[in-house]
Design a protein around this motif. Structure first.
Motif, PDB file in Angstrom:
ATOM      1  N   VAL A  10       0.857  -1.170   0.000  1.00  0.00           N
ATOM      2  CA  VAL A  10       0.000   0.000   0.000  1.00  0.00           C
ATOM      3  C   VAL A  10       0.906   1.237   0.000  1.00  0.00           C
ATOM      4  O   VAL A  10       2.034   1.204   0.483  1.00  0.00           O
ATOM      5  CB  VAL A  10      -0.972   0.039   1.205  1.00  0.00           C
ATOM      6  CG1 VAL A  10      -1.986  -1.068   1.107  1.00  0.00           C
ATOM      7  CG2 VAL A  10      -0.237  -0.034   2.518  1.00  0.00           C
ATOM      8  N   PHE A  11       0.373   2.307  -0.550  1.00  0.00           N
ATOM      9  CA  PHE A  11       1.128   3.545  -0.680  1.00  0.00           C
ATOM     10  C   PHE A  11       0.413   4.635   0.092  1.00  0.00           C
ATOM     11  O   PHE A  11      -0.780   4.861  -0.100  1.00  0.00           O
ATOM     12  CB  PHE A  11       1.245   3.947  -2.154  1.00  0.00           C
ATOM     13  CG  PHE A  11       1.874   2.863  -2.994  1.00  0.00           C
ATOM     14  CD1 PHE A  11       3.243   2.817  -3.174  1.00  0.00           C
ATOM     15  CD2 PHE A  11       1.093   1.891  -3.589  1.00  0.00           C
ATOM     16  CE1 PHE A  11       3.826   1.821  -3.929  1.00  0.00           C
ATOM     17  CE2 PHE A  11       1.673   0.896  -4.360  1.00  0.00           C
ATOM     18  CZ  PHE A  11       3.038   0.863  -4.526  1.00  0.00           C
ATOM     19  N   ASN A  12       1.139   5.313   0.958  1.00  0.00           N
ATOM     20  CA  ASN A  12       0.576   6.387   1.773  1.00  0.00           C
ATOM     21  C   ASN A  12       1.375   7.659   1.528  1.00  0.00           C
ATOM     22  O   ASN A  12       2.604   7.618   1.543  1.00  0.00           O
ATOM     23  CB  ASN A  12       0.640   6.032   3.258  1.00  0.00           C
ATOM     24  CG  ASN A  12      -0.052   4.723   3.562  1.00  0.00           C
ATOM     25  OD1 ASN A  12      -1.199   4.527   3.245  1.00  0.00           O
ATOM     26  ND2 ASN A  12       0.685   3.803   4.180  1.00  0.00           N
ATOM     27  N   LYS A  13       0.688   8.768   1.329  1.00  0.00           N
ATOM     28  CA  LYS A  13       1.371  10.056   1.251  1.00  0.00           C
ATOM     29  C   LYS A  13       1.570  10.547   2.667  1.00  0.00           C
ATOM     30  O   LYS A  13       0.647  10.610   3.460  1.00  0.00           O
ATOM     31  CB  LYS A  13       0.535  11.073   0.473  1.00  0.00           C
ATOM     32  CG  LYS A  13       0.792  11.065  -1.017  1.00  0.00           C
ATOM     33  CD  LYS A  13       2.210  11.434  -1.329  1.00  0.00           C
ATOM     34  CE  LYS A  13       2.335  12.081  -2.685  1.00  0.00           C
ATOM     35  NZ  LYS A  13       3.697  12.434  -3.005  1.00  0.00           N
ATOM     36  N   VAL A  14       2.813  10.850   3.024  1.00  0.00           N
ATOM     37  CA  VAL A  14       3.148  11.307   4.362  1.00  0.00           C
ATOM     38  C   VAL A  14       3.250  12.825   4.304  1.00  0.00           C
ATOM     39  O   VAL A  14       4.005  13.371   3.503  1.00  0.00           O
ATOM     40  CB  VAL A  14       4.483  10.700   4.830  1.00  0.00           C
ATOM     41  CG1 VAL A  14       4.847  11.196   6.212  1.00  0.00           C
ATOM     42  CG2 VAL A  14       4.405   9.179   4.798  1.00  0.00           C
ATOM     43  N   THR A  15       2.497  13.496   5.150  1.00  0.00           N
ATOM     44  CA  THR A  15       2.548  14.942   5.176  1.00  0.00           C
ATOM     45  C   THR A  15       3.290  15.415   6.412  1.00  0.00           C
ATOM     46  O   THR A  15       3.233  14.785   7.461  1.00  0.00           O
ATOM     47  CB  THR A  15       1.123  15.550   5.184  1.00  0.00           C
ATOM     48  OG1 THR A  15       0.392  15.018   6.288  1.00  0.00           O
ATOM     49  CG2 THR A  15       0.400  15.236   3.893  1.00  0.00           C
ATOM     50  N   ALA A  16       3.996  16.502   6.270  1.00  0.00           N
ATOM     51  CA  ALA A  16       4.752  17.065   7.392  1.00  0.00           C
ATOM     52  C   ALA A  16       3.794  17.561   8.455  1.00  0.00           C
ATOM     53  O   ALA A  16       2.766  18.156   8.142  1.00  0.00           O
ATOM     54  CB  ALA A  16       5.654  18.188   6.906  1.00  0.00           C
ATOM     55  N   GLN A  17       4.140  17.350   9.712  1.00  0.00           N
ATOM     56  CA  GLN A  17       3.274  17.760  10.823  1.00  0.00           C
ATOM     57  C   GLN A  17       3.744  19.074  11.384  1.00  0.00           C
ATOM     58  O   GLN A  17       4.854  19.352  11.522  1.00  0.00           O
ATOM     59  CB  GLN A  17       3.278  16.692  11.901  1.00  0.00           C
ATOM     60  CG  GLN A  17       2.881  15.363  11.357  1.00  0.00           C
ATOM     61  CD  GLN A  17       1.469  14.959  11.746  1.00  0.00           C
ATOM     62  OE1 GLN A  17       0.846  15.596  12.563  1.00  0.00           O
ATOM     63  NE2 GLN A  17       0.982  13.921  11.144  1.00  0.00           N
TER      64      GLN A  17
END
Length: 102
Positions: A95-102
């Protein structure tokens, strides 16, 4: 061109990639290619995984002892992507997840 890990791979995904490399007898010199396919229509682009040899337009890096290839033209779409592997009762796969900066 060398770049520091634009894409992350979870421990579960890395373990599965290494299993595939050994079980499927992927030839030496091949790397994990992460890319996009499609892009037209309502569905947009889909992420893809495969094994391939380095091409002139590729960026190459190593993460979790896995050589990774990304086509330079696709890099913008793949930055901050996380590749994971899920093994559930009814389904298993990457699975592919877009990781966003917190």
């Amino acid at each position: 061109m060398k770049i520091d890990n634009p894409i992350s791979i979870t421990d579960q995904a890395a373990e599965e990639v290494k299993n595939i490399l050994s079980q499927k007898k992927v030839p030496e010199g091949y790397s994990l290619r992460i890319g996009i396919k499609g892009g037209g229509g309502c569905g947009g682009a889909a992420f893809s995984l495969g094994f391939d040899t380095k091409k002139e337009t590729d960026i190459e890096y190593i993460t979790k002892d896995i050589p990774v290839l990304i086509d330079k033209r696709q890099m913008l779409f793949l930055i901050d992507l996380e590749v994971d592997f899920e093994d559930r009762r009814d389904e298993r796969g990457f699975v592919f997840n877009k990781v966003t900066a917190q």
